[in-house]
Design a protein around this motif. Structure first.
Motif, PDB file in Angstrom:
ATOM      1  N   ASN A 122       0.858  -1.149   0.066  1.00  0.00           N
ATOM      2  CA  ASN A 122       0.027   0.117  -0.066  1.00  0.00           C
ATOM      3  C   ASN A 122       0.881   1.055   0.162  1.00  0.00           C
ATOM      4  OD1 ASN A 122      -2.845   1.014   0.207  1.00  0.00           O
ATOM      5  ND2 ASN A 122      -1.981   2.070   2.146  1.00  0.00           N
ATOM      6  N   LEU A 179      -1.893  -1.431  -5.988  1.00  0.00           N
ATOM      7  CA  LEU A 179      -3.215  -1.804  -5.445  1.00  0.00           C
ATOM      8  C   LEU A 179      -3.577  -3.130  -5.801  1.00  0.00           C
ATOM      9  CD1 LEU A 179      -4.722   1.714  -5.308  1.00  0.00           C
ATOM     10  CD2 LEU A 179      -3.679   0.425  -3.453  1.00  0.00           C
ATOM     11  N   ARG A 226      -1.984  -5.703  -4.121  1.00  0.00           N
ATOM     12  CA  ARG A 226      -2.542  -5.643  -2.801  1.00  0.00           C
ATOM     13  C   ARG A 226      -4.011  -6.441  -2.445  1.00  0.00           C
ATOM     14  NH1 ARG A 226      -4.855  -1.598   1.268  1.00  0.00           N
ATOM     15  NH2 ARG A 226      -4.443  -2.309   3.184  1.00  0.00           N
ATOM     16  N   THR A 253      -8.494  -1.855  -0.216  1.00  0.00           N
ATOM     17  CA  THR A 253      -8.106  -1.891  -1.397  1.00  0.00           C
ATOM     18  C   THR A 253      -8.924  -1.203  -2.556  1.00  0.00           C
ATOM     19  OG1 THR A 253      -6.258  -3.388  -0.766  1.00  0.00           O
ATOM     20  CG2 THR A 253      -6.264  -2.798  -3.118  1.00  0.00           C
TER      21      THR A 253
END
Length: 285
Positions: A190, A209, A212, A228
């Motif tokens: 992040n 992102l 993630r 996210t």
């Protein structure tokens, strides 16, 4: 006629200082922070009288820093801690563990004081000494210090440095954990997305992102997934992709509906509604 002696300045200082020090470092002791600061302040002239570069003055400065830190008075305490460590370092004799611990305390306090360049300096020193064979820290702790360095670099506006630092940290963390989908990597990935975003590298931010998101899905961590998706939605909205943004915010609602959590669903619906309102008004994210 007998002459009375009251001891040297160092002895007089120790007699008054040591009980205060013992109280502060006693995990079970209860004391008033403001009263302790006042008691220590009253000892400052005596500490100064021992010598401008004395161990006693360094000890007084550090203990007052510790008390200010306990009181969340980081701006007031940080200069004292910096001066104390400078005196101690000049005298030498600090162990790697002492250096790691004291630089770390200063770095943490600097973060709280929002003095990010100072935080970077001392967290880097802490990381250096934490890697020394004489310091006994686990890999998670060592990586954690380095993650804080990346955060401090970002908050200092040193985005390119933060990105380079965090890229290397991610590679090292993946190697240490033996996986690229370990949940402990979530915060770091992040941070990389935030670094890239601030540098205007929106496609790269989106890629981080998405990585993630995949991690959160693999570990079935709803918090990571929803957070996210929110960030991806905001990014899509800001970069002129409203249909994609809507789909991402709707996906958050759909996931929340499956969790039997009214607060979670309410929050997801509120975010979607805010997005729709902004779209109608033609506002940026």
């Amino acid at each position: 006629m007998a002459l009375f002696t009251f001891g040297t300045p160092a002895q007089r200082f120790a007699k008054k200082f040591n009980p205060l020090r013992d109280t502060v470092y006693d995990a079970d002791a209860m004391f008033s922070g403001s009263r302790m600061s006042a008691d220590l302040a009253a000892l400052e002239p005596l500490a100064e009288s021992v010598g401008a570069d004395s161990a006693e003055l360094a000890d007084w400065l550090w203990l007052q820093f510790v008390v200010f830190r306990k009181r969340q008075l980081h701006t007031e305490g940080l200069p004292l801690g910096l001066r104390a460590l400078a005196l101690r370092a000049a005298k030498g004799g600090l162990t790697p563990t002492e250096r790691y611990e004291q630089h770390y305390a200063l770095g943490e306090s600097a973060l709280e004081a929002e003095d990010y360049d100072t935080a970077v300096e001392h967290l880097q020193q802490s990381s250096h000494w934490a890697a020394h064979e004489g310091a006994t820290l686990g890999i998670d702790q060592k990586l954690g210090i380095r993650e804080e360095i990346g955060y401090a670099l970002h908050e200092a506006g040193r985005f390119a440095e933060a990105l380079a630092h965090n890229r290397q940290l991610l590679a090292d963390a993946q190697s240490a954990f033996g996986s690229s989908t370990d949940e402990r990597l979530s915060g770091l990935i992040n941070n990389l997305a935030q670094n890239a975003y601030e540098l205007g590298e929106h496609a790269q931010a989106q890629a981080w992102l998405q990585q993630r998101l995949a991690l959160g899905q693999a570990s079935q961590d709803t918090d990571i997934v929803l957070d996210t998706l929110f960030q991806l939605g905001v990014l899509a909205h800001e970069t002129g992709r409203p249909a994609e943004a809507r789909a991402l915010f709707q996906q958050r609602v759909d996931i929340a509906r499956t969790k039997d959590d009214e607060d979670l669903l309410e929050g997801a619906l509120a975010t979607l509604a805010e997005f729709e309102e902004r779209e109608q008004q033609g506002q940026p994210g």
